[in-house]
Design a protein around this motif. Structure first.
Motif, PDB file in Angstrom:
ATOM      1  N   ALA A 259       1.053  -1.107  -0.032  1.00  0.00           N
ATOM      2  CA  ALA A 259       0.014  -0.287  -0.332  1.00  0.00           C
ATOM      3  C   ALA A 259       0.385   1.272   0.418  1.00  0.00           C
ATOM      4  O   ALA A 259       0.481   2.435  -0.759  1.00  0.00           O
ATOM      5  N   GLY A 260       2.175   0.967   0.148  1.00  0.00           N
ATOM      6  CA  GLY A 260       2.909   2.905   0.507  1.00  0.00           C
ATOM      7  C   GLY A 260       3.911   2.081  -0.788  1.00  0.00           C
ATOM      8  O   GLY A 260       3.963   3.886  -0.791  1.00  0.00           O
ATOM      9  N   ASN A 261       3.994   1.005  -1.855  1.00  0.00           N
ATOM     10  CA  ASN A 261       4.985   1.266  -2.204  1.00  0.00           C
ATOM     11  C   ASN A 261       4.486   0.380  -3.728  1.00  0.00           C
ATOM     12  O   ASN A 261       5.465   1.021  -4.750  1.00  0.00           O
ATOM     13  N   TYR A 262       3.448  -0.138  -3.932  1.00  0.00           N
ATOM     14  CA  TYR A 262       2.707  -0.047  -4.762  1.00  0.00           C
ATOM     15  C   TYR A 262       3.659  -1.256  -5.692  1.00  0.00           C
ATOM     16  O   TYR A 262       3.262  -1.089  -7.168  1.00  0.00           O
ATOM     17  N   LYS A 263       4.512  -1.747  -5.143  1.00  0.00           N
ATOM     18  CA  LYS A 263       5.494  -3.144  -5.361  1.00  0.00           C
ATOM     19  C   LYS A 263       5.111  -4.312  -5.225  1.00  0.00           C
ATOM     20  O   LYS A 263       5.480  -5.484  -4.748  1.00  0.00           O
ATOM     21  N   SER A 264       4.101  -5.031  -6.111  1.00  0.00           N
ATOM     22  CA  SER A 264       2.983  -6.097  -5.643  1.00  0.00           C
ATOM     23  C   SER A 264       3.880  -7.332  -5.889  1.00  0.00           C
ATOM     24  O   SER A 264       3.721  -8.180  -5.366  1.00  0.00           O
ATOM     25  N   PHE A 265       4.842  -7.004  -6.950  1.00  0.00           N
ATOM     26  CA  PHE A 265       5.301  -8.135  -7.821  1.00  0.00           C
ATOM     27  C   PHE A 265       6.711  -8.838  -6.514  1.00  0.00           C
ATOM     28  O   PHE A 265       6.557  -9.847  -6.054  1.00  0.00           O
ATOM     29  N   GLU A 266       7.104  -7.692  -6.603  1.00  0.00           N
ATOM     30  CA  GLU A 266       8.592  -7.282  -5.524  1.00  0.00           C
ATOM     31  C   GLU A 266       8.634  -9.056  -3.768  1.00  0.00           C
ATOM     32  O   GLU A 266       8.756  -9.485  -3.401  1.00  0.00           O
ATOM     33  N   ILE A 267       6.934  -7.594  -3.334  1.00  0.00           N
ATOM     34  CA  ILE A 267       7.015  -7.859  -1.991  1.00  0.00           C
ATOM     35  C   ILE A 267       6.127  -9.201  -2.004  1.00  0.00           C
ATOM     36  O   ILE A 267       6.352 -10.125  -1.449  1.00  0.00           O
ATOM     37  N   TRP A 268       4.417  -9.779  -3.022  1.00  0.00           N
ATOM     38  CA  TRP A 268       4.835 -10.744  -2.420  1.00  0.00           C
ATOM     39  C   TRP A 268       6.069 -12.432  -3.560  1.00  0.00           C
ATOM     40  O   TRP A 268       5.497 -13.161  -2.883  1.00  0.00           O
ATOM     41  N   GLY A 269       6.656 -11.936  -4.199  1.00  0.00           N
ATOM     42  CA  GLY A 269       7.525 -12.815  -4.237  1.00  0.00           C
ATOM     43  C   GLY A 269       8.986 -13.252  -3.064  1.00  0.00           C
ATOM     44  O   GLY A 269       8.616 -14.314  -2.163  1.00  0.00           O
ATOM     45  N   MET A 270       8.352 -11.779  -1.985  1.00  0.00           N
ATOM     46  CA  MET A 270       9.427 -11.901  -0.874  1.00  0.00           C
ATOM     47  C   MET A 270       8.434 -12.997   0.300  1.00  0.00           C
ATOM     48  O   MET A 270       8.910 -14.068   0.962  1.00  0.00           O
ATOM     49  N   VAL A 271       6.812 -12.564   0.219  1.00  0.00           N
ATOM     50  CA  VAL A 271       6.207 -13.086   1.532  1.00  0.00           C
ATOM     51  C   VAL A 271       6.389 -14.237   0.921  1.00  0.00           C
ATOM     52  O   VAL A 271       5.951 -15.722   1.605  1.00  0.00           O
ATOM     53  N   GLY A 272       5.473 -14.660  -0.645  1.00  0.00           N
ATOM     54  CA  GLY A 272       6.039 -16.309  -0.493  1.00  0.00           C
ATOM     55  C   GLY A 272       6.949 -16.721  -0.493  1.00  0.00           C
ATOM     56  O   GLY A 272       7.241 -18.201  -0.272  1.00  0.00           O
ATOM     57  N   LEU A 273       8.291 -16.921  -0.421  1.00  0.00           N
ATOM     58  CA  LEU A 273       9.704 -17.286  -0.183  1.00  0.00           C
ATOM     59  C   LEU A 273       9.450 -17.532   1.056  1.00  0.00           C
ATOM     60  O   LEU A 273       9.887 -18.596   1.632  1.00  0.00           O
ATOM     61  N   MET A 274       9.253 -16.558   2.556  1.00  0.00           N
ATOM     62  CA  MET A 274       9.365 -16.620   3.311  1.00  0.00           C
ATOM     63  C   MET A 274       8.274 -17.607   3.864  1.00  0.00           C
ATOM     64  O   MET A 274       8.704 -18.391   4.330  1.00  0.00           O
ATOM     65  N   TYR A 275       7.627 -18.090   3.191  1.00  0.00           N
ATOM     66  CA  TYR A 275       6.550 -19.073   3.805  1.00  0.00           C
ATOM     67  C   TYR A 275       7.101 -20.432   3.113  1.00  0.00           C
ATOM     68  O   TYR A 275       7.101 -21.197   3.775  1.00  0.00           O
ATOM     69  N   PHE A 276       7.360 -20.456   1.998  1.00  0.00           N
ATOM     70  CA  PHE A 276       8.296 -21.331   1.741  1.00  0.00           C
ATOM     71  C   PHE A 276       9.634 -21.882   1.701  1.00  0.00           C
ATOM     72  O   PHE A 276       9.653 -23.711   2.663  1.00  0.00           O
ATOM     73  N   VAL A 277      10.545 -21.073   3.013  1.00  0.00           N
ATOM     74  CA  VAL A 277      11.348 -21.663   3.444  1.00  0.00           C
ATOM     75  C   VAL A 277      10.910 -22.336   4.564  1.00  0.00           C
ATOM     76  O   VAL A 277      11.308 -23.140   5.024  1.00  0.00           O
ATOM     77  N   VAL A 278      10.178 -21.737   5.494  1.00  0.00           N
ATOM     78  CA  VAL A 278       9.615 -22.413   6.620  1.00  0.00           C
ATOM     79  C   VAL A 278       8.799 -23.250   6.078  1.00  0.00           C
ATOM     80  O   VAL A 278       9.159 -24.661   7.243  1.00  0.00           O
ATOM     81  N   ILE A 279       7.703 -23.848   5.538  1.00  0.00           N
ATOM     82  CA  ILE A 279       7.263 -24.588   5.412  1.00  0.00           C
ATOM     83  C   ILE A 279       7.786 -25.530   5.236  1.00  0.00           C
ATOM     84  O   ILE A 279       7.922 -27.071   4.861  1.00  0.00           O
ATOM     85  N   THR A 280       9.253 -25.450   3.792  1.00  0.00           N
ATOM     86  CA  THR A 280      10.474 -26.439   3.087  1.00  0.00           C
ATOM     87  C   THR A 280      10.992 -26.965   4.934  1.00  0.00           C
ATOM     88  O   THR A 280      11.141 -28.363   5.109  1.00  0.00           O
ATOM     89  N   MET A 281      11.762 -26.425   5.919  1.00  0.00           N
ATOM     90  CA  MET A 281      12.179 -26.768   7.287  1.00  0.00           C
ATOM     91  C   MET A 281      11.070 -27.526   7.639  1.00  0.00           C
ATOM     92  O   MET A 281      11.327 -28.850   8.151  1.00  0.00           O
ATOM     93  N   LEU A 282       9.684 -27.380   8.300  1.00  0.00           N
ATOM     94  CA  LEU A 282       8.829 -27.819   8.696  1.00  0.00           C
ATOM     95  C   LEU A 282       8.645 -29.693   7.939  1.00  0.00           C
ATOM     96  O   LEU A 282       8.510 -30.443   8.370  1.00  0.00           O
ATOM     97  N   SER A 283       8.142 -29.489   6.629  1.00  0.00           N
ATOM     98  CA  SER A 283       8.365 -30.529   6.141  1.00  0.00           C
ATOM     99  C   SER A 283       9.563 -31.469   6.135  1.00  0.00           C
ATOM    100  O   SER A 283       9.658 -32.996   6.521  1.00  0.00           O
ATOM    101  N   TYR A 284      10.831 -30.975   5.666  1.00  0.00           N
ATOM    102  CA  TYR A 284      11.499 -31.612   6.181  1.00  0.00           C
ATOM    103  C   TYR A 284      12.236 -32.107   7.652  1.00  0.00           C
ATOM    104  O   TYR A 284      12.410 -33.530   8.008  1.00  0.00           O
ATOM    105  N   VAL A 285      11.655 -31.292   8.160  1.00  0.00           N
ATOM    106  CA  VAL A 285      12.043 -32.621   9.878  1.00  0.00           C
ATOM    107  C   VAL A 285      10.450 -33.295   9.737  1.00  0.00           C
ATOM    108  O   VAL A 285      11.220 -34.046  10.057  1.00  0.00           O
ATOM    109  N   SER A 286       9.520 -33.290   9.270  1.00  0.00           N
ATOM    110  CA  SER A 286       8.529 -34.201   9.186  1.00  0.00           C
ATOM    111  C   SER A 286       9.050 -35.502   8.265  1.00  0.00           C
ATOM    112  O   SER A 286       8.827 -36.298   9.522  1.00  0.00           O
ATOM    113  N   ARG A 287       9.849 -35.075   7.509  1.00  0.00           N
ATOM    114  CA  ARG A 287      10.195 -36.149   7.103  1.00  0.00           C
ATOM    115  C   ARG A 287      10.850 -36.895   7.860  1.00  0.00           C
ATOM    116  O   ARG A 287      11.633 -38.643   7.523  1.00  0.00           O
TER     117      ARG A 287
END
Length: 214
Positions: free
Chosen positions: A178-206
């Protein structure tokens, strides 16, 4: 891009910590709820089974966002009290995950051979002690992968709670955009942070699942 990452990362990290905090608290509460409801679901008393089934069907049959709106907006308007968005969201996620945890506990307990309970009772153990000392240790070992999977699901479900104003990771991203209108970049960062945490949890689960298979 690097400057955007540096300037946005502290706010996104705060959102991620809030996401993890809500998930951990909700899953702990859901484990207690799930254990109680799971035991009710396999009880010999029809009233307890009926109550457990009604709870599971009600929670699993309605979306999490509706449950969050009901707790945050609906109940306070009828009962005339105030509740914070964080508390309402945590309760909603706990109740939601609790229904799924109840099924995990039920399936885990029922997966243990009935002969284990019969053997424990034949040795003179009361039903409650046999359940806690004999059945539950074996059941929990089998439930660990499913519990960790539910943790991953609940972590992703926290993004829905942004609808009631909780500043977790998803809403942190929305505020930055809402402050910088950089949707592509910010949502990419958000998705990457979710991906990293969930990948770590999935690794621990396996790893845990592989350990118990040995």
């Amino acid at each position: 891009m690097w400057d955007l990452f540096v300037s946005s990362f502290p706010s996104l990290m705060d959102g991620m910590l809030m996401t993890l905090r809500i998930t951990v608290v909700a899953l702990l509460a859901a484990s207690v709820i799930g254990f109680i409801i799971g035991l009710m679901n396999i009880s010999h008393f029809k009233a307890l089974r009926a109550a457990a089934i009604a709870y599971i069907d009600l929670i699993r049959g309605t979306p999490l966002i509706v449950q969050a709106f009901f707790i945050y907006f609906g109940l306070p308007s009828v009962l005339d009290f105030r509740i914070t968005a964080l508390t309402a969201g945590t309760i909603a996620l706990s109740l939601n995950a609790g229904a799924y945890m109840a099924e995990i506990f039920r399936a885990g307990i029922q997966s243990v051979d009935k002969g284990q309970m019969e053997a424990a009772r034949s040795l003179g153990l009361p039903y409650r002690r046999a359940m806690l000392k004999v059945i539950m240790p074996q059941a929990i070992q089998r439930m660990i992968p499913a519990i960790l999977n539910q943790f991953v699901i609940s972590l992703k479900d926290t993004s829905i709670l942004s609808a009631i104003g909780i500043r977790e990771l998803t809403q942190s991203g929305e505020i930055i955009i809402a402050g910088n209108y950089k949707s592509f970049e910010i949502w990419g960062m958000v998705g990457l942070m979710y991906f990293v945490v969930i990948t770590m949890l999935s690794y621990v689960s396996r790893r845990i699942e592989r350990y118990y298979r040995l």
